[in-house]
Scaffold this active site. Structure first.
Site, PDB file in Angstrom:
ATOM      1  N   ARG A  33       0.805  -1.217   0.000  1.00 23.63           N
ATOM      2  CA  ARG A  33       0.000   0.000   0.000  1.00 23.63           C
ATOM      3  C   ARG A  33       0.840   1.270   0.000  1.00 23.63           C
ATOM      4  O   ARG A  33       0.662   2.116  -0.863  1.00 23.63           O
ATOM      5  CB  ARG A  33      -0.947   0.025   1.205  1.00 23.63           C
ATOM      6  CG  ARG A  33      -1.921   1.191   1.131  1.00 23.63           C
ATOM      7  CD  ARG A  33      -2.808   1.307   2.345  1.00 23.63           C
ATOM      8  NE  ARG A  33      -3.765   0.224   2.413  1.00 23.63           N
ATOM      9  CZ  ARG A  33      -4.716   0.149   3.338  1.00 23.63           C
ATOM     10  NH1 ARG A  33      -4.818   1.093   4.240  1.00 23.63           N
ATOM     11  NH2 ARG A  33      -5.558  -0.856   3.365  1.00 23.63           N
ATOM     12  N   HIS A  79      -8.277  -3.167  -6.887  1.00 25.95           N
ATOM     13  CA  HIS A  79      -7.946  -2.453  -5.642  1.00 25.95           C
ATOM     14  C   HIS A  79      -9.206  -2.290  -4.793  1.00 25.95           C
ATOM     15  O   HIS A  79      -9.899  -1.278  -4.885  1.00 25.95           O
ATOM     16  CB  HIS A  79      -7.359  -1.081  -5.989  1.00 25.95           C
ATOM     17  CG  HIS A  79      -6.589  -0.440  -4.875  1.00 25.95           C
ATOM     18  ND1 HIS A  79      -5.382  -0.925  -4.415  1.00 25.95           N
ATOM     19  CD2 HIS A  79      -6.847   0.648  -4.121  1.00 25.95           C
ATOM     20  CE1 HIS A  79      -4.940  -0.162  -3.438  1.00 25.95           C
ATOM     21  NE2 HIS A  79      -5.817   0.805  -3.236  1.00 25.95           N
ATOM     22  N   TYR A 124     -17.606  14.100 -13.039  1.00 24.07           N
ATOM     23  CA  TYR A 124     -17.510  15.270 -13.910  1.00 24.07           C
ATOM     24  C   TYR A 124     -16.236  15.276 -14.761  1.00 24.07           C
ATOM     25  O   TYR A 124     -16.234  15.787 -15.867  1.00 24.07           O
ATOM     26  CB  TYR A 124     -17.548  16.568 -13.083  1.00 24.07           C
ATOM     27  CG  TYR A 124     -18.803  16.736 -12.284  1.00 24.07           C
ATOM     28  CD1 TYR A 124     -20.048  16.784 -12.904  1.00 24.07           C
ATOM     29  CD2 TYR A 124     -18.765  16.847 -10.893  1.00 24.07           C
ATOM     30  CE1 TYR A 124     -21.202  16.945 -12.168  1.00 24.07           C
ATOM     31  CE2 TYR A 124     -19.924  16.998 -10.145  1.00 24.07           C
ATOM     32  CZ  TYR A 124     -21.132  17.049 -10.793  1.00 24.07           C
ATOM     33  OH  TYR A 124     -22.286  17.201 -10.071  1.00 24.07           O
TER      34      TYR A 124
END
Length: 747
Positions: A33, A79, A124
């Protein structure tokens, strides 16, 4: 009995269990990670984002796709974490002010240098990979890296990307694991490639020699790196150290113009820091600040000196020492090495390990290509047999039950060739031309010989790696952005107690955050508030005055206005400066001189006239000012401005209003006060009836009463019907205005 024994065998002590669980978690965070791999310089989430985008066909030449599509693939396939975490990692890779060589090409609002977190939601924005991402992806399907199962074993993902350049140094990274962290600054591609080639040709090269090529980190900003070169070399030798950056400025028409800020420094934050010092009178030599940044000039901060006699160098030295115009960065080159273990590495070790990784990657790529070439040559040989013996091949296939062994025996073929002949479509036979097959055979045989020569020669392999590094540097390299210069140590001015009397507006939010805005013409409701917070109260005064605060228990407090945080930010919690009783909230704030009169009242109908001086205290726990009757609550304090014929107007939730002269209310230093409006104490305790507003009205002013969407304006002459002696019940307001929401006094 056997079951009991079995249960006993499966039990382990809590100490052993927690140790193992925490160790497993720690290893996961460290290896999977938070730390980058020395091979491709990516953390797992970054690697998965780049791979998922390549699988979606989002190459640099493709059309943009919604970012939500990429994030969905990343968290759904590779993930299994939060979408916001994946999207934020993706945003970072798209910001040219965060990444030296961005991997994601974003379209839409991807944040700004002033506020990197101001990016639009993933539904967006649109994105695709940058051209630079090819250095990570171009060799992916060529047998170069190992593939590992994804989290649910349904598909495979690359364990590491076959990076063609030392990306771990180029883009750098930051991460916090368990018990360790990493802070690798970005570098210049040309410098790193030159150093890598030198290390390739001189395996015994030291970090000191490599530092002749890698001058220092190269941030995605044109601010200066002012760390001495000796400190930079020590940082590269140990893998640990610090880095200092300073803003670039020049003088234009007597003003100081800042044109480049240190990495990840917000211009708005810098202006806020300078403004705070100006408000605190620590910068008497600065007259004004302006932010003239625009699309053409992303950073242009103008600092206007008070006069041409100001020592500009001394002023800037102070600002470098006291603001983010100069910033120190921690460097900790911690990463997962080629042995799969985390470690802090020197520059020499990083380049050495990366070259080992690259040599293995290139060798695997060549071997993969060699196997493909040999496989194609076998097929071409089979095609040539078909071309030369079409009729016989067709006869065998038509007449034999099992044509494969017959073909193998008749034409001396291997099984793969026989399979290929059997799979060849009839329509292909018409296109088979002997010359074309022979030309392709000759080209592939030459390529096979070249591949074998390269694989058998360490020197040829090194030359190939060197040429590929040079090609990447030529295509993606650019000039250094962050110049490395020697500068004197910055020194701050000593603090001065000289305070001015500039106008200021103190604003308190519902959640108890306080700040001060310059001037009296600001709209407190239009300021930026934290999520879930909003404007509560404000007062106007001067920087050399104290802001007097009144809490819900009736205690008063004082804070010097010049020490309050600027309204350019969101302020700070009042509880960080004061110690109010548990559960208390701040009801109102006032500013004025010590003789300024104030009306203090509770909604139980009691109050008195006090002064600002009576309410002032240096005690962080405040002082008792207004005593609350049982069930009563504090009403906002009302400063009494100059003028004659002051009237007190009290309105209850029953819709009753009482008006009487201010002189009928006593002046006290503290206490419960006298009765303003007659409300039975039992009804106050049950919250059936209470005072909703108490205001002070002077000649020429109007009273405006709001009830829902309606409002009622009343002049002094309209109040005759409601006048009475202090402590009376008052008269009912007109129908429709008996449920009062708020009351306002208008000049």
């Amino acid at each position: 009995m056997s079951d009991l024994v079995q249960d006993a065998d499966e039990r382990i002590s809590l100490k052993e269990y927690t140790e193992k669980a925490y160790l497993d978690y720690s290893m996961y965070v460290i290896l999977d990670r938070a730390l980058p791999n020395v091979g491709d310089g990516l953390k797992p989430v970054q690697r998965r984002i780049v791979y998922a985008m390549s699988e979606l066909g989002l190459k640099a030449s493709a059309k943009y796709k919604k970012s939500a599509r990429t994030v969905g693939d990343v968290i759904g396939k590779f993930h299994p974490h939060g979408d916001s975490a994946a999207y934020e990692a993706m945003v970072l890779m798209a910001q040219p002010f965060s990444y030296r060589y961005p991997l994601v090409d974003g379209q839409g609002n991807w944040g700004s240098q002033d506020d990197p977190k101001s990016f639009a939601a993933m539904r967006y924005t649109e994105s695709k990979l940058t051209k630079y991402s090819e250095v990570l992806l171009s060799e992916l399907g060529q047998g170069t890296v190992d593939w590992v199962p994804n989290f649910d074993g349904s598909m495979d993902e690359p364990a590491v990307m076959p990076s063609q350049v030392p990306n771990v140094l180029l883009n750098g990274t930051t991460g916090i694991a368990v018990g360790m962290a990493t802070d690798i600054p970005p570098h210049n591609l040309r410098e790193v490639v030159t150093a890598t080639i030198h290390k390739l040709e001189n395996p015994n090269a030291t970090t000191a020699e490599l530092c002749e090529f890698v001058q220092g980190p190269d941030m995605p900003t044109e601010a200066e790196i002012i760390t001495p070169k000796a400190d930079l070399q020590k940082m590269y030798e140990t893998g640990r150290g610090s880095l200092r950056m300073r803003a670039v400025w020049s003088q234009q028409d007597g003003d100081v113009v800042v044109t480049a800020l240190p990495h990840q420094v917000s211009g708005a934050k810098v202006l806020e820091q300078i403004a705070q010092q100006m408000q605190a009178k620590k910068l008497p030599m600065v007259a004004d600040l302006r932010d003239e940044s625009d699309h053409e000039n992303p950073t242009r901060l103008v600092i206007v000196p008070r006069s041409n006699r100001v020592d500009i160098d001394a002023m800037m030295s102070h600002l470098f020492a006291s603001t983010d115009l100069e910033r120190t960065y921690r460097v900790n080159m911690n990463m997962i090495g080629i042995d799969g273990r985390p470690g802090v590495k020197s520059l020499e070790t990083i380049l050495s390990e990366w070259l080992s990784f690259r040599m293995v990657t290139v060798r695997r790529r060549l071997q993969y290509r060699l196997s493909k070439v040999e496989e194609r040559l076998l097929r071409l040989a089979a095609l040539m047999i078909v071309f030369l013996n079409v009729d016989e091949v067709i006869h065998i296939i038509r007449t034999e039950d099992e044509p494969k062994p017959i073909l193998m025996e008749r034409f001396n073929l291997v099984e793969a060739q026989a399979e290929y002949i059997l799979e060849t479509k009839l329509r292909q036979l018409a296109r088979l031309e002997e010359m074309k097959i022979k030309e392709e055979q000759e080209a592939l045989e030459k390529e096979r010989d070249d591949l074998n020569k390269t694989l058998d020669s360490a020197r040829r392999l090194k030359t190939l790696v060197k040429k590929e590094l040079q090609a990447a540097a030529k295509e993606f390299g650019d000039d250094r952005r962050s110049p490395i210069v020697a500068r004197e140590e910055a020194a701050a001015f000593s603090e001065t107690d000289l305070l001015g009397s500039d106008p200021v507006t103190v604003v308190i939010s519902e959640k108890g955050w306080i700040r001060a805005a310059k001037g009296h013409d600001i709209d407190p409701t239009a300021l930026n508030y934290k999520a879930g917070d909003k404007f509560k109260v404000a007062c106007k005064g001067k920087t050399n005055q104290n802001a007097i605060l009144l809490d819900s228990t009736g205690r008063s407090y004082a804070l010097p206005a010049h020490t309050l945080p600027s309204a350019r930010g969101q302020g700070e919690p009042i509880s960080g400066r004061l110690n109010p009783p548990s559960g208390a909230t701040f009801v109102s704030t006032m500013m004025g001189d010590a003789k300024q009169k104030v009306l203090l009242a509770s909604d139980a109908g009691y109050g008195f006239i006090g002064t600002m001086g009576d309410l002032f205290t240096k005690n962080k726990a405040g002082k008792a000012a207004l005593t609350l009757p049982k069930g009563g609550r504090v009403l906002p304090a009302t400063p009494i401005e100059g003028g004659d014929e002051h009237l007190i107007v009290a309105i209850s939730n029953e819709g009753r209003m009482l008006v009487f002269p201010l002189g009928e209310l006593p002046e006290l230093a503290r206490g419960k006060g006298n009765k303003i409006m007659n409300i039975p104490s039992a009804r106050v305790q049950s919250r059936e009836e209470f005072v909703v507003a108490v205001q002070v009205l002077s000649a020429g002013q109007q009273l405006k009463i709001y009830s829902g969407k309606r409002h009622l304006g009343m002049k002094m002459s309209d109040l005759e019907h409601y006048k009475g002696e202090r402590g009376r019940r008052g008269n009912k307001l007109p129908r429709g205005f008996q449920k009062v929401d708020s009351v306002e006094v208008i000049d």
